[in-house]
Write an enzyme that holds these catalytic residues in place. Structure first.
Site, PDB file in Angstrom:
ATOM      1  N   GLY A 104       0.848  -1.190   0.000  1.00  0.00           N
ATOM      2  CA  GLY A 104       0.000   0.000   0.000  1.00  0.00           C
ATOM      3  C   GLY A 104       0.878   1.230   0.000  1.00  0.00           C
ATOM      4  N   CYS A 118       5.204  -6.117   1.536  1.00  0.00           N
ATOM      5  CA  CYS A 118       5.562  -4.696   1.541  1.00  0.00           C
ATOM      6  C   CYS A 118       4.885  -3.975   2.712  1.00  0.00           C
ATOM      7  CB  CYS A 118       5.236  -4.069   0.177  1.00  0.00           C
ATOM      8  SG  CYS A 118       5.984  -2.447  -0.026  1.00  0.00           S
ATOM      9  N   TYR A 119       3.883  -3.139   2.460  1.00  0.00           N
ATOM     10  CA  TYR A 119       3.205  -2.463   3.565  1.00  0.00           C
ATOM     11  C   TYR A 119       2.626  -3.486   4.543  1.00  0.00           C
ATOM     12  CZ  TYR A 119       0.013   0.434   6.200  1.00  0.00           C
ATOM     13  OH  TYR A 119      -0.641   1.060   7.221  1.00  0.00           O
ATOM     14  N   HIS A 163       7.825  -7.365  -3.659  1.00  0.00           N
ATOM     15  CA  HIS A 163       6.528  -7.711  -4.260  1.00  0.00           C
ATOM     16  C   HIS A 163       6.641  -9.037  -5.007  1.00  0.00           C
ATOM     17  CE1 HIS A 163       4.188  -4.067  -3.464  1.00  0.00           C
ATOM     18  NE2 HIS A 163       5.367  -3.462  -3.491  1.00  0.00           N
ATOM     19  N   GLU A 218       4.389 -10.765  -6.174  1.00  0.00           N
ATOM     20  CA  GLU A 218       3.331 -10.937  -7.182  1.00  0.00           C
ATOM     21  C   GLU A 218       3.718 -10.398  -8.554  1.00  0.00           C
ATOM     22  OE1 GLU A 218       3.420  -8.846  -4.732  1.00  0.00           O
ATOM     23  OE2 GLU A 218       2.430  -6.946  -5.156  1.00  0.00           O
ATOM     24  N   ASP A 221     -16.249 -12.197 -23.139  1.00  0.00           N
ATOM     25  CA  ASP A 221     -17.013 -12.309 -21.890  1.00  0.00           C
ATOM     26  C   ASP A 221     -18.448 -12.772 -22.129  1.00  0.00           C
ATOM     27  OD1 ASP A 221     -14.692 -11.234 -21.027  1.00  0.00           O
ATOM     28  OD2 ASP A 221     -15.500  -9.251 -20.572  1.00  0.00           O
ATOM     29  N   LYS A 248      -9.943 -12.172 -16.320  1.00  0.00           N
ATOM     30  CA  LYS A 248     -10.050 -12.399 -17.762  1.00  0.00           C
ATOM     31  C   LYS A 248      -9.362 -13.694 -18.217  1.00  0.00           C
ATOM     32  CE  LYS A 248     -11.283 -10.331 -21.685  1.00  0.00           C
ATOM     33  NZ  LYS A 248     -12.462  -9.478 -21.871  1.00  0.00           N
TER      34      LYS A 248
END
Ligand code: XMP
Length: 516
Positions: free
Chosen positions: A50, A77-78, A165, A167, A223, A371
Site C-alpha cells: 500500500g 511490503c506495507y 513484491h 506478485e 465475456d 479475464k
C-alpha cells in the site's frame, strides 16, 4: 484465501497469482474490521502492499488480534511492515527508498518461505520505510541493501512476509515464495482449477435459475460468449441469446457468433440484422462522441425490440423470462466496491451496456473470474479459439475507427484492411505480444499516390499496434519492419481506395488507443 487490499495497485495481481497456484482467492478492502475479515472464514490471509507509511496519520492499521486467530497470514511490503509493527517489531522511516530491481540475500541456507530459491535473488521493491527488527519469535530469512529485515517467518504461528513484491513478474522467484507460504507455511492444498470453476458455476446457475427462462446478449466478445456458454451448459434450452448485428464488426466476426458459437454450444440464437438501422442513424455524423451515443442508443433499442419479440414468444408458450445474463468480471466487481447485485453493471462506455430499467434479475456467472480465467473456462467449454483469444475490441466497433462519416463502402474498405493486418500479425506469431491493433481509416483525409499507370487520390490507413497491461496506459508496439512492410504492401495492393499506410508511434498517454 483473502487478500486484504491496502490500496496498492497490486491486490488484483496478488489474487491472480494465488489462483494461478490453484488456490481460490478474493480481495477485501482494508476498511473491514478484523472481526469482519475472520467472519469470512479464510483459510489464509495476505496483506497487500500500500502507499502509506505505517506511521503516517490515518494509515490503515492492523491490530495484533488478526495474528492471534490461528489463521495463517502473509504480509507483502506495507502488509509486511504492518505485521512487524503490530507484533512488536520495529519499522524505521529511513527515507531511503528502494525502488525497482533489488537483490535479496538469504540468511543461511534458504528455507521456509525461501525454500528452493537461490541464496541471492532478484526482487522488485517499492518502499521507503523498512523493518529494522523482526517481532519476537520470528526468524529473519533475507536482507537487502536498504532493508535489514527483508523477509521473516514464524512457522509455528504460520505468519510471515516479505518486503518485496512477489506478485510482480520482475521478482524472479515471486511465485515460488507465494507457493511456499500457501503450501508449506499455511498448509493449503492446490485444488482449485478451471474444471472446479465450471462445475461450481453450473451448479450455482442451476440453483439460481431453476426452470425459468433466461436471455442474454452476445457481442462477439469473449465475456458475453463465455457467460452464455456457461449458462447454456447449465440450463440448455431455457436460454435464448440475442445477437444484434450492427454491421460494425470486423470481417468474419458475425459468422463466428452465428455459425461457430452456435455449433460449439447448441445455443438458441436470435439474430437481429440491424446494419441498415445503424448506417441510417450514423449518416452525416462525424463527431466521435455523437457516434458513440448514437450507436449506444440504437443498440439498446434494437436489443429491447429483440427482447420483446422473445418475451412474446415465451408468453405464447405460457412461459416467462425472468433472468438476464451479464458478463461482469471480477475486476469490475472489485473496482465498483465489491457489492452484490445489479448495481455493478459495467459502466465503461460499453455498447454491450443494457437498459437501466431492467425488468430481469441478473445472472453473472463470471463475477468471480479474472479475464485469463474466463478464457480458460471458454476453452474448457469448447469455444472456438477465435472467440476465446479475441483481443479487446470496442463496443462501437469500426464505427469509431473511421475518422469521418461511417458509410457502407468505408466499412467495407476498413474491414479488408483490418483483416490483412490481423492475418499478418497472426502469421508472424505476434498475437500474444500485441494487446490490440486498431486499424483506422482516415476517411476525411486524402493523400496523393501513384498506383499502376496513374495518380490516385486515396485515403491513408493507420496501424495502431499497442502493448498494454490493462488499457489504462499503453506503449506502441515495436513490430518488426518486415511485418510492417508486408502489411503495408498488401493493404495498398489489395484494398481499393487506400494508397498509404502509416504507423502510429504514440504512447498512451498522451494518445488514447483508439483514434476517436
Ligand atoms: P482508449 O481509446 O480510451 O481505449 O485508450 C482504451 C480501451 O477501451 C476500448 N474502448 C472502448 N470500449 N466502448 C468500448 O466498449 C468504447 O466506446 C470504447 N472506446 C475505447 C479500446 O479499444 C481500448 O481497449
Amino acid at each position: 484465501m483473502l487478500v486484504v487490499d491496502y490500496g496498492a495497485q497490486y491486490a488484483q495481481l496478488i489474487a491472480r497469482r494465488v489462483r494461478e497456484a490453484k488456490v481460490y482467492s478474493e480481495i477485501v478492502p482494508h476498511t473491514l474490521t478484523t472481526e469482519q475479515i475472520l467472519a469470512k472464514n479464510p483459510a489464509a490471509i495476505i496483506l497487500s502492499g500500500g502507499p502509506s507509511s505505517v506511521y503516517a496519520e490515518g494509515a490503515p492499521s492492523v491490530g495484533p488480534d488478526l495474528f492471534e486467530a490461528g489463521v495463517p497470514v502473509f504480509g507483502i511490503c506495507y502488509g509486511f511492515q504492518a505485521m512487524a509493527n503490530a507484533l512488536g517489531g520495529s519499522v524505521a522511516r529511513t527515507g531511503l527508498r528502494e525502488y525497482g530491481a533489488t537483490v535479496a540475500t538469504a540468511i543461511g541456507e534458504p528455507h521456509s518461505l525461501l525454500a528452493g530459491i537461490p541464496a541471492t535473488q532478484n526482487t522488485w521493491m517499492s518502499h521507503g520505510d523498512s523493518v529494522q527488527a523482526a517481532p519476537e519469535g520470528f526468524e529473519v530469512l533475507a536482507t537487502t541493501a536498504g532493508a535489514p529485515v527483508a523477509a521473516f517467518v514464524n512457522e509455528a504461528k504460520a505468519l510471515g512476509g516479505v518486503q518485496w513484491h512477489p506478485e510482480v513478474k520482475h521478482s524472479d522467484f515471486g511465485q515460488k515464495v507465494l507457493e511456499n507460504f500457501l503450501f508449506t507455511v499455511a498448509g493449503l492444498e492446490p485444488n482449485w482449477t478451471t474444471g472446479n470453476i465450471l462445475e461450481e458455476q453450473v451448479d450455482r446457475i442451476r440453483a439460481q435459475i431453476g426452470d425459468a427462462r433466461v436471455i442474454c446478449g452476445l457481442s462477439g466478445g469473449v465475456d458475453s460468449a463465455v457467460a452464455a456458454a456457461l449458462v447454456q451448459r447449465a440450463v440448455g434450452d431455457q436460454l435464448t441469446c440475442v445477437f444484434v448485428d450492427h454491421g460494425l464488426l470486423r470481417e468474419g466476426e458475425a459468422e463466428q457468433v452465428e455459425r461457430d458459437f452456435v455449433a460449439a454450444t447448441g445455443v438458441n440464437l436470435y439474430v437481429a440484422n440491424e446494419q441498415e438501422r445503424f448506417l441510417g442513424a450514423l449518416a452525416g455524423v462525424t463527431d466521435p462522441e455523437q457516434k458513440r451515443k448514437i450507436i449506444g442508443r440504437e443498440f439498446i433499442r434494437a436489443f429491447e425490440e429483440a427482447e420483446r419479440a422473445i418475451v412474446e414468444q415465451a408468453h405464447a408458450a405460457g412461459e416467462q423470462i425472468k433472468f438476464l445474463v451479464q458478463g461482469t468480471l471480477y475486476p469490475d466487481v472489485v473496482e465498483s466496491g465489491g457489492g452484490e447485485g445489479a448495481a455493478n453493471i459495467k459502466s465503461h462506455h460499453n455498447v454491450g451496456g443494457l437498459p437501466e430499467d431492467l425488468r430481469f434479475e441478473l445472472v453473472e456467472p463470471l463475477r468471480a473470474l479474472f479475464k485469463d480465467e474466463v478464457r480458460a473456462v471458454g476453452r474448457q467449454l469448447g469455444l472456438p479459439e477465435e472467440i476465446v483469444a479475441r483481443q479487446p475490441f470496442p463496443g462501437p466497433g469500426l464505427g469509431i475507427r473511421i475518422v469521418g462519416e461511417v458509410t457502407a463502402e468505408r466499412l467495407d474498405l476498413l474491414r479488408k484492411a483490418d483483416a490483412i493486418g490481423r492475418a499478418e500479425l497472426t502469421t508472424a506469431g505476434l498475437d500474444n505480444d500485441v494487446w490490440q491493433m486498431p486499424v483506422v481509416l482516415l476517411a476525411d483525409v486524402r493523400s496523393v499516390g501513384v498506383q499502376g499507370d496513374g495518380r490516385t487520390y486515396g485515403h491513408p490507413i493507420v496501424l495502431r499496434p499497442v502493448s498494454s497491461e490493462d488499457a489504462m496506459t499503453a506503449d506502441w508496439s515495436r513490430l518488426p519492419f518486415d511485418l510492417l512492410a508486408r502489411i503495408s504492401n498488401r493493404i495498398t495492393n489489395e484494398v481499393d481506395g487506400v494508397n498509404r499506410v502509416v504507423l502510429d508511434v504514440t504512447s498512451k498517454p498522451p494518445g488514447t488507443i483508439e483514434w476517436e
